[in-house]
Design a protein around this motif. Structure first.
Motif, PDB file in Angstrom:
ATOM      1  N   ASP A 232       0.743  -1.367  -0.155  1.00  0.00           N
ATOM      2  CA  ASP A 232       0.058  -0.153  -0.305  1.00  0.00           C
ATOM      3  C   ASP A 232       1.128   1.406   0.074  1.00  0.00           C
ATOM      4  N   THR A 233       0.611   2.601  -0.532  1.00  0.00           N
ATOM      5  CA  THR A 233       1.059   3.137  -0.017  1.00  0.00           C
ATOM      6  C   THR A 233       2.165   3.992   1.003  1.00  0.00           C
TER       7      THR A 233
ATOM      8  N   SER B  67      -6.073   3.166  -2.987  1.00  0.00           N
ATOM      9  CA  SER B  67      -7.752   2.733  -2.346  1.00  0.00           C
ATOM     10  C   SER B  67      -8.233   1.527  -2.041  1.00  0.00           C
TER      11      SER B  67
ATOM     12  N   THR C 233       0.024 -12.043  -0.843  1.00  0.00           N
ATOM     13  CA  THR C 233      -1.166 -11.885  -0.951  1.00  0.00           C
ATOM     14  C   THR C 233      -2.132 -12.251  -1.566  1.00  0.00           C
TER      15      THR C 233
ATOM     16  N   ARG D 248       0.918  -2.318  -6.527  1.00  0.00           N
ATOM     17  CA  ARG D 248       0.813  -1.219  -5.423  1.00  0.00           C
ATOM     18  C   ARG D 248      -0.030  -1.058  -6.025  1.00  0.00           C
ATOM     19  N   LEU D 249      -0.933  -1.042  -4.594  1.00  0.00           N
ATOM     20  CA  LEU D 249      -2.587  -0.800  -4.158  1.00  0.00           C
ATOM     21  C   LEU D 249      -2.733   0.599  -3.673  1.00  0.00           C
TER      22      LEU D 249
ATOM     23  N   TRP E  54      -3.057  -6.357   6.205  1.00  0.00           N
ATOM     24  CA  TRP E  54      -1.809  -5.107   6.153  1.00  0.00           C
ATOM     25  C   TRP E  54      -1.298  -5.722   6.807  1.00  0.00           C
TER      26      TRP E  54
ATOM     27  N   ARG F   5     -10.443  -1.846  -2.509  1.00  0.00           N
ATOM     28  CA  ARG F   5     -10.371  -2.608  -1.163  1.00  0.00           C
ATOM     29  C   ARG F   5     -10.240  -4.148  -1.550  1.00  0.00           C
TER      30      ARG F   5
ATOM     31  N   THR G 238      -4.471  -4.395 -10.303  1.00  0.00           N
ATOM     32  CA  THR G 238      -2.937  -3.533 -10.638  1.00  0.00           C
ATOM     33  C   THR G 238      -2.580  -3.555 -11.339  1.00  0.00           C
TER      34      THR G 238
ATOM     35  N   LEU H 270       0.171  -6.537   1.952  1.00  0.00           N
ATOM     36  CA  LEU H 270      -1.285  -7.708   1.800  1.00  0.00           C
ATOM     37  C   LEU H 270      -1.089  -8.761   2.016  1.00  0.00           C
TER      38      LEU H 270
END
Length: 189
Positions: A52-53, A137, A76, A134-135, A152, A139, A103, A58
């Protein structure tokens, strides 16, 4: 009267996997179920790890119905490309199927491992391609037939958990994490 036909369920154990030699070159194919019988046949696989950012990864807890390593925490998503199929395409499809996510994925390395699931007696012997993405927002929307839960986790916290409670995690997760995390930081996270 209109009939609605349900989509047929896929028997993942009957799908073909690509057998490889010690250098990762394709040498044949067999069903998933055969590749995972002891002592295990070396075959092509992939493991995806999304960030994530903030740099967290994940994880998914594998569903109870999985034939190998059920209910352990893993990367993931993972799976097997069909013989001749692009690893990146197969990984993107599996990510969408298991977690409802899309993604861009980048292959960042490969490693080989072998591990027996003591409960089922089945064996993982895989030439594992590691992909990262990279993900933002989005869900996860997990398929309950594939994923029991997700979380996460910061990579350093995960490393500690892998040392403290290895039985709660898939035997390939440590290798995936090291390759993925190094590549993530190489690309300026």
């Amino acid at each position: 009267m209109t009939e609605t036909l349900a989509e047929p369920l896929t028997d993942r154990e009957a799908l073909p996997v690509e057998l490889v030699d010690d250098a990762g070159h394709a040498i044949g194919a067999c069903p998933v179920s055969q590749a995972h019988q002891p002592p295990g046949l070396l075959h092509r696989a992939f493991s995806v790890l999304l960030f994530d950012t903030t740099g967290r990864v994940l994880l998914q807890q594998r569903a109870a119905v999985k034939t190998r390593f059920p209910l352990v925490w893993a990367n993931t998503c993972c799976g097997h490309p069909a013989p001749g199929e692009s690893v990146t395409d197969a990984a993107a499809n599996r990510l969408a199927e298991e977690l409802g996510l899309t993604t861009d994925l980048t292959e960042v390395g490969v490693f080989r491992y072998q591990a027996e699931d003591a409960d089922s007696g089945r064996v993982e012997h895989e030439w594992d391609h590691v992909l990262i993405g990279r993900l933002g927002s989005a869900r996860p929307r997990p398929d309950p037939a594939e994923v029991a839960d997700f979380a996460w986790v910061q990579p350093d916290a995960l490393r500690m958990r892998l040392c403290d409670d290895p039985a709660n995690y898939s035997p390939w997760l440590g290798g995936v994490l090291e390759i993925a995390d190094e590549a993530y930081h190489r690309t300026d996270g």
